[in-house]
Design a protein around this motif. Structure first.
Motif, PDB file in Angstrom:
ATOM      1  N   UNK A   1      30.902  23.012  16.226  1.00  0.00           N
ATOM      2  CA  UNK A   1      31.314  21.875  16.885  1.00  0.00           C
ATOM      3  C   UNK A   1      32.876  21.821  16.739  1.00  0.00           C
ATOM      4  N   UNK A   2      33.460  21.499  17.879  1.00  0.00           N
ATOM      5  CA  UNK A   2      34.616  21.525  18.069  1.00  0.00           C
ATOM      6  C   UNK A   2      35.231  20.044  18.025  1.00  0.00           C
ATOM      7  N   UNK A   3      36.253  19.642  17.322  1.00  0.00           N
ATOM      8  CA  UNK A   3      36.631  18.382  17.137  1.00  0.00           C
ATOM      9  C   UNK A   3      38.306  18.245  17.201  1.00  0.00           C
ATOM     10  N   UNK A   4      38.601  17.264  17.669  1.00  0.00           N
ATOM     11  CA  UNK A   4      40.280  16.924  17.843  1.00  0.00           C
ATOM     12  C   UNK A   4      40.715  16.633  16.626  1.00  0.00           C
ATOM     13  N   UNK A   5      41.765  17.367  16.165  1.00  0.00           N
ATOM     14  CA  UNK A   5      42.440  16.895  14.672  1.00  0.00           C
ATOM     15  C   UNK A   5      43.622  16.238  14.926  1.00  0.00           C
ATOM     16  N   UNK A   6      44.299  16.801  15.682  1.00  0.00           N
ATOM     17  CA  UNK A   6      45.737  16.151  15.926  1.00  0.00           C
ATOM     18  C   UNK A   6      46.231  16.231  17.348  1.00  0.00           C
ATOM     19  N   UNK A   7      45.998  15.019  18.461  1.00  0.00           N
ATOM     20  CA  UNK A   7      46.056  14.936  19.572  1.00  0.00           C
ATOM     21  C   UNK A   7      47.778  15.355  20.175  1.00  0.00           C
ATOM     22  N   UNK A   8      48.568  14.964  19.125  1.00  0.00           N
ATOM     23  CA  UNK A   8      49.915  15.008  19.590  1.00  0.00           C
ATOM     24  C   UNK A   8      50.494  16.477  19.472  1.00  0.00           C
ATOM     25  N   UNK A   9      49.960  17.215  18.461  1.00  0.00           N
ATOM     26  CA  UNK A   9      50.157  18.655  18.248  1.00  0.00           C
ATOM     27  C   UNK A   9      49.114  19.697  18.649  1.00  0.00           C
ATOM     28  N   UNK A  10      48.099  18.913  19.668  1.00  0.00           N
ATOM     29  CA  UNK A  10      47.076  19.845  20.248  1.00  0.00           C
ATOM     30  C   UNK A  10      46.272  20.777  19.184  1.00  0.00           C
ATOM     31  N   UNK A  11      45.915  20.269  18.028  1.00  0.00           N
ATOM     32  CA  UNK A  11      45.358  20.942  17.155  1.00  0.00           C
ATOM     33  C   UNK A  11      43.720  20.430  17.082  1.00  0.00           C
ATOM     34  N   UNK A  12      42.922  21.305  17.308  1.00  0.00           N
ATOM     35  CA  UNK A  12      41.312  21.126  17.097  1.00  0.00           C
ATOM     36  C   UNK A  12      41.046  21.881  15.665  1.00  0.00           C
ATOM     37  N   UNK A  13      39.713  21.588  15.383  1.00  0.00           N
ATOM     38  CA  UNK A  13      39.147  22.249  14.329  1.00  0.00           C
ATOM     39  C   UNK A  13      37.765  22.507  14.699  1.00  0.00           C
ATOM     40  N   UNK A  14      37.123  23.905  14.132  1.00  0.00           N
ATOM     41  CA  UNK A  14      35.890  24.138  14.560  1.00  0.00           C
ATOM     42  C   UNK A  14      35.227  24.088  13.324  1.00  0.00           C
ATOM     43  N   UNK A  15      34.252  23.293  13.447  1.00  0.00           N
ATOM     44  CA  UNK A  15      33.049  23.162  12.081  1.00  0.00           C
ATOM     45  C   UNK A  15      31.838  23.980  12.243  1.00  0.00           C
ATOM     46  N   UNK A  16      31.959  25.061  11.547  1.00  0.00           N
ATOM     47  CA  UNK A  16      30.995  25.979  11.613  1.00  0.00           C
ATOM     48  C   UNK A  16      29.525  25.561  10.994  1.00  0.00           C
ATOM     49  N   UNK A  17      29.499  24.359  10.567  1.00  0.00           N
ATOM     50  CA  UNK A  17      28.378  23.717   9.840  1.00  0.00           C
ATOM     51  C   UNK A  17      27.932  24.429   8.473  1.00  0.00           C
ATOM     52  N   UNK A  18      28.381  24.865   8.085  1.00  0.00           N
ATOM     53  CA  UNK A  18      28.417  25.494   6.704  1.00  0.00           C
ATOM     54  C   UNK A  18      29.430  25.346   5.544  1.00  0.00           C
ATOM     55  N   UNK A  19      30.407  24.307   5.783  1.00  0.00           N
ATOM     56  CA  UNK A  19      31.460  23.805   5.010  1.00  0.00           C
ATOM     57  C   UNK A  19      32.722  24.653   5.401  1.00  0.00           C
TER      58      UNK A  19
END
Length: 81
Positions: free
Chosen positions: A28-46
């Motif tokens: 799952x790809x989520x937006x972490x910081x829209x001002x700096x264009x940083x996303x986070x990929x949650x691999x589902x296993x921590x």
């Protein structure tokens, strides 16, 4: 990439598995910081990986078992596939 989350399919081969069948995981790809264009990929296993959006591409670099790996993902319209 639009804010929020989306499902991401990743498949790869493992030299440790016999027979060498692809390993498929849903991330799952989520937006972490829209001002700096940083996303986070949650691999589902921590495990979460940081992704950096530059134009229409997400870049990520991470280390596993002493090896640095990079990924690049490109946003495309469904009509482009």
């Amino acid at each position: 990439m639009s804010p929020g989350t989306l499902s991401s399919f990743r498949g790869y081969h493992s030299a440790k598995r016999k027979p060498r069948l692809p390993i498929v995981k849903d991330h799952v790809l989520g937006l972490k910081d829209s001002t700096r264009n940083i996303y986070v990929t949650d691999k589902g296993d921590g495990v979460e990986l940081l992704d950096y959006l530059i134009e229409n591409r997400l870049y990520s670099i991470f280390e596993t078992n002493g090896v640095f790996l990079t990924t690049t993902r490109t946003s495309m319209k469904e009509t482009d596939c």
